[in-house]
Design an enzyme around this catalytic site. Structure first.
Site, PDB file in Angstrom:
ATOM      1  N   GLY A  69     -44.416 -14.609 -14.380  1.00 45.23           N
ATOM      2  CA  GLY A  69     -45.199 -13.577 -13.713  1.00 45.23           C
ATOM      3  C   GLY A  69     -46.370 -13.082 -14.538  1.00 45.23           C
ATOM      4  O   GLY A  69     -47.109 -12.195 -14.128  1.00 45.23           O
ATOM      5  N   GLY A 108     -48.994 -14.950 -15.486  1.00 44.64           N
ATOM      6  CA  GLY A 108     -50.263 -15.587 -15.114  1.00 44.64           C
ATOM      7  C   GLY A 108     -50.470 -17.002 -15.644  1.00 44.64           C
ATOM      8  O   GLY A 108     -51.600 -17.481 -15.689  1.00 44.64           O
ATOM      9  N   LYS A 109     -49.418 -17.694 -16.008  1.00 47.34           N
ATOM     10  CA  LYS A 109     -49.567 -19.076 -16.519  1.00 47.34           C
ATOM     11  C   LYS A 109     -50.085 -20.009 -15.419  1.00 47.34           C
ATOM     12  O   LYS A 109     -51.078 -20.699 -15.603  1.00 47.34           O
ATOM     13  CB  LYS A 109     -48.220 -19.616 -17.050  1.00 47.34           C
ATOM     14  CG  LYS A 109     -47.665 -18.859 -18.233  1.00 47.34           C
ATOM     15  CD  LYS A 109     -46.375 -19.459 -18.734  1.00 47.34           C
ATOM     16  CE  LYS A 109     -45.240 -19.388 -17.739  1.00 47.34           C
ATOM     17  NZ  LYS A 109     -44.853 -18.032 -17.336  1.00 47.34           N
ATOM     18  N   SER A 110     -49.389 -20.003 -14.264  1.00 43.29           N
ATOM     19  CA  SER A 110     -49.785 -20.924 -13.188  1.00 43.29           C
ATOM     20  C   SER A 110     -51.147 -20.535 -12.626  1.00 43.29           C
ATOM     21  O   SER A 110     -51.952 -21.405 -12.287  1.00 43.29           O
ATOM     22  CB  SER A 110     -48.754 -20.924 -12.061  1.00 43.29           C
ATOM     23  OG  SER A 110     -47.506 -21.230 -12.588  1.00 43.29           O
ATOM     24  N   TYR A 111     -51.395 -19.234 -12.522  1.00 50.54           N
ATOM     25  CA  TYR A 111     -52.699 -18.768 -12.046  1.00 50.54           C
ATOM     26  C   TYR A 111     -53.810 -19.335 -12.950  1.00 50.54           C
ATOM     27  O   TYR A 111     -54.827 -19.810 -12.477  1.00 50.54           O
ATOM     28  CB  TYR A 111     -52.725 -17.241 -12.062  1.00 50.54           C
ATOM     29  CG  TYR A 111     -53.996 -16.621 -11.548  1.00 50.54           C
ATOM     30  CD1 TYR A 111     -54.143 -16.293 -10.205  1.00 50.54           C
ATOM     31  CD2 TYR A 111     -55.063 -16.366 -12.409  1.00 50.54           C
ATOM     32  CE1 TYR A 111     -55.320 -15.731  -9.738  1.00 50.54           C
ATOM     33  CE2 TYR A 111     -56.238 -15.805 -11.952  1.00 50.54           C
ATOM     34  CZ  TYR A 111     -56.366 -15.476 -10.607  1.00 50.54           C
ATOM     35  OH  TYR A 111     -57.538 -14.924 -10.150  1.00 50.54           O
ATOM     36  N   ASP A 171     -47.901 -26.362 -18.191  1.00 55.27           N
ATOM     37  CA  ASP A 171     -47.519 -25.020 -17.742  1.00 55.27           C
ATOM     38  C   ASP A 171     -46.058 -24.848 -18.168  1.00 55.27           C
ATOM     39  O   ASP A 171     -45.159 -25.430 -17.570  1.00 55.27           O
ATOM     40  CB  ASP A 171     -47.673 -24.978 -16.205  1.00 55.27           C
ATOM     41  CG  ASP A 171     -47.474 -23.590 -15.640  1.00 55.27           C
ATOM     42  OD1 ASP A 171     -47.073 -22.687 -16.387  1.00 55.27           O
ATOM     43  OD2 ASP A 171     -47.710 -23.414 -14.430  1.00 55.27           O
ATOM     44  N   GLY A 203     -41.085 -20.025 -18.154  1.00 54.07           N
ATOM     45  CA  GLY A 203     -41.165 -18.622 -18.579  1.00 54.07           C
ATOM     46  C   GLY A 203     -40.428 -18.410 -19.891  1.00 54.07           C
ATOM     47  O   GLY A 203     -39.325 -18.915 -20.072  1.00 54.07           O
TER      48      GLY A 203
HETATM   49  P1  ADP Z   1     -46.409 -17.295 -14.029  1.00 53.84           P
HETATM   50  O1  ADP Z   1     -46.901 -18.680 -13.739  1.00 53.84           O
HETATM   51  O2  ADP Z   1     -46.643 -16.886 -15.442  1.00 53.84           O
HETATM   52  O3  ADP Z   1     -44.984 -17.083 -13.599  1.00 53.84           O
HETATM   53  P2  ADP Z   1     -48.282 -16.532 -11.979  1.00 53.84           P
HETATM   54  O4  ADP Z   1     -49.448 -17.322 -12.442  1.00 53.84           O
HETATM   55  O5  ADP Z   1     -47.526 -17.086 -10.823  1.00 53.84           O
HETATM   56  O6  ADP Z   1     -47.267 -16.254 -13.165  1.00 53.84           O
HETATM   57  O7  ADP Z   1     -48.800 -15.072 -11.671  1.00 53.84           O
HETATM   58  C1  ADP Z   1     -47.978 -14.070 -11.061  1.00 53.84           C
HETATM   59  C2  ADP Z   1     -48.831 -13.279 -10.063  1.00 53.84           C
HETATM   60  O8  ADP Z   1     -49.878 -12.607 -10.743  1.00 53.84           O
HETATM   61  C3  ADP Z   1     -49.478 -14.162  -9.009  1.00 53.84           C
HETATM   62  O9  ADP Z   1     -49.446 -13.472  -7.766  1.00 53.84           O
HETATM   63  C4  ADP Z   1     -50.899 -14.311  -9.478  1.00 53.84           C
HETATM   64  O10 ADP Z   1     -51.810 -14.492  -8.398  1.00 53.84           O
HETATM   65  C5  ADP Z   1     -51.156 -12.987 -10.206  1.00 53.84           C
HETATM   66  N1  ADP Z   1     -52.049 -13.187 -11.354  1.00 53.84           N
HETATM   67  C6  ADP Z   1     -51.712 -13.788 -12.491  1.00 53.84           C
HETATM   68  N2  ADP Z   1     -52.737 -13.798 -13.357  1.00 53.84           N
HETATM   69  C7  ADP Z   1     -53.767 -13.200 -12.723  1.00 53.84           C
HETATM   70  C8  ADP Z   1     -55.118 -12.904 -13.083  1.00 53.84           C
HETATM   71  N3  ADP Z   1     -55.588 -13.250 -14.288  1.00 53.84           N
HETATM   72  N4  ADP Z   1     -55.907 -12.270 -12.182  1.00 53.84           N
HETATM   73  C9  ADP Z   1     -55.420 -11.929 -10.974  1.00 53.84           C
HETATM   74  N5  ADP Z   1     -54.148 -12.170 -10.561  1.00 53.84           N
HETATM   75  C10 ADP Z   1     -53.323 -12.800 -11.421  1.00 53.84           C
END
Ligand code: ADP
Length: 443
Positions: free
Chosen positions: A184, A186-189, A339, A342
């Site tokens: 959560g 932002g890794k995948s984002y 990626d 967690g």
């Molecule tokens: P992870 O891959 O680390 O589990 P995600 O990439 O899925 O986390 O991000 C979790 C949520 O936060 C998603 O809804 C994503 O769109 C949002 N999010 C993450 N990073 C950003 C960012 N830099 N700016 C805007 N939204 C973000």
């Protein structure tokens, strides 16, 4: 599409110490202060007047500064050494999400000043004492916010971290970028984009992450090549519970038997029967990326959010044949975009046997990644680097240390509700930053 023949090693990657066509530079590694993962760093209690100028205002009374970063020294080029770090460490802070904003008492505890990141924790109910944890990285990115154009966009992140990997690949070096952080954060984002399964998102200017941008820029550069021919092959797999699943195989990855890793005496580790696909355009590459992402998402739904519990590795192999240099000469490089699962520790309560096994596997691979980085940063001659202790590090062996260019993007939440995980991520990233390689320029 070309599938790899069973048992054929596809990773014809650069051997360590073989810097592609750039034969004037030999890289050796220098010793940096030995630091162990998870070793607490010294905390210096500093009166307010002596604190770093750039720290934000603190409440009256007293504050503590925990300086958490070993800052590697760089020699001047007068010494005939150019000390360069082959490992770039960046941190990205995502915006507070709606859950955090709705949570009473959740506050933003991150401050950024250039490459300095400060985590401020208030101690005591009246908030009159605080502890600052100060970290230094190569880059610290705030997230994109329309109200504040200073914040980093997806494009900024790509320009800073993705572009150098692309340059490195075109020069014949292997490269690797991995995203590390709690679920959560932002890794995948950052790696893929807002919605990694949607073609519109993957192509959008605003949301596209590093991987699709890398692919698009790769083909832009290939189209501009003169006197060279390029071939590109891709594979995409995930590691779940130390087992490998092909995300681009014909049938659903999770229904197939896991793939095995073998070691080729000259070419290093490779995955037996992993499908490898020749791509001739960005459009073709993007289609494979979408197929892999959909397979990943499907497997995640079937297995309860498994995607956050697995490492995914998108691998691009570039082969350039240069007509101008020597007849038949070519350089080959591999770029791995990772990626990671967690990094959060699982609580002890309510854990099923499967969850405990997942946790053990994730800990093992992330800990081994940490140990590998630690061993590389220790730099003793013949220092044993435990690459083979986890599938992840074994497969990334050619991309960690040596001549490879490695980047790490640590992602964190700004909210105090995630303080412990955030500090754990930042310390891990800090340790990674102490790897310095040195390039000696031959006269
Ligand atoms: P992870 O891959 O680390 O589990 P995600 O990439 O899925 O986390 O991000 C979790 C949520 O936060 C998603 O809804 C994503 O769109 C949002 N999010 C993450 N990073 C950003 C960012 N830099 N700016 C805007 N939204 C973000």
């Amino acid at each position: 599409m070309a599938l790899s023949a069973p048992g054929t090693p596809r990773n014809v990657s650069m051997k360590k110490g073989t810097p592609g066509m750039v034969d004037k530079i030999t890289r050796t590694v220098i010793r940096t202060p030995k630091t162990q993962f998870s070793t607490p760093r010294p905390i210096c209690m500093t009166p307010k007047s002596k604190r770093l100028n750039s720290l934000p205002d603190t409440p009256e009374c007293f504050s503590a500064v925990a300086v958490e970063t070993p800052i590697a020294k760089r020699r001047s080029s007068k010494d005939k050494f150019d000390e360069i770090s082959n490992l770039t460490v960046a941190v990205r802070i995502r915006p507070m999400n709606s859950r955090e904003l709705a949570c009473i008492g959740a506050v933003d505890i991150v401050k950024v000043c250039d490459d300095q990141l400060i985590i401020r924790t208030q101690i005591g109910s009246n908030g009159n004492m605080s502890t600052d944890h100060v970290f230094h990285y190569d880059h610290v990115f705030w997230s994109c916010d329309e109200l504040n154009p200073k914040y980093a966009t997806q494009e900024d992140i790509f320009r800073t971290l993705g572009d150098p990997l692309l340059d490195s690949a075109f020069r014949g070096y292997n490269a690797c970028l991995f995203a590390y952080g709690q679920t959560g954060s932002g890794k995948s984002y950052s790696m893929m984009g807002k919605n990694m399964c949607e073609i519109i998102d993957i192509d959008s200017q605003q949301f596209t992450g590093i991987t699709p941008r890398f692919c698009r820029n790769l083909f832009d550069r290939i189209s501009k090549l003169e006197n060279s021919a390029a071939s590109v092959e891709v594979s995409y797999f995930e590691i779940y519970n130390e087992k490998i699943h092909d995300l681009l195989a014909n049938s659903n990855a999770m229904n197939r038997a896991p793939l095995k890793v073998r070691e080729h005496p000259e070419l290093g580790p490779y995955i037996v029967d992993l499908s490898v696909h020749v791509v001739k355009s960005y459009k073709e590459l993007r289609n494979w990326l979408l197929i892999g992402n959909k397979n990943r998402a499907t497997a995640a739904t079937v297995m309860n959010e498994k995607s956050s519990r697995s490492h995914s590795i998108f691998s691009i192999e570039l082969c350039l044949s240069e007509g101008l240099i020597e007849e038949g000469s070519s350089r080959r490089s591999r770029v791995s975009l990772v990626d990671l699962a967690g990094s959060e520790r699982l609580g002890n309560s309510h854990n099923t046997e499967e969850k405990i096994r997942e946790g053990v596997c994730i800990n093992k691979s992330l800990l081994t990644l940490g140990k590998v980085i630690s061993a590389l940063s220790d730099q003793k001659k013949n220092q044993f680097v435990p690459y083979r202790d986890s599938v992840l590090t074994w497969l990334l062996r050619e991309s960690l240390g040596g001549n490879s260019l490695t980047s790490m993007l640590a992602t964190i939440s700004p909210a105090n509700t995630h303080l412990d995980e955030t500090l754990a991520t930042l310390r891990y990233a800090c340790q990674a930053r102490s790897i310095i390689n040195r390039a000696r320029v031959n006269e």
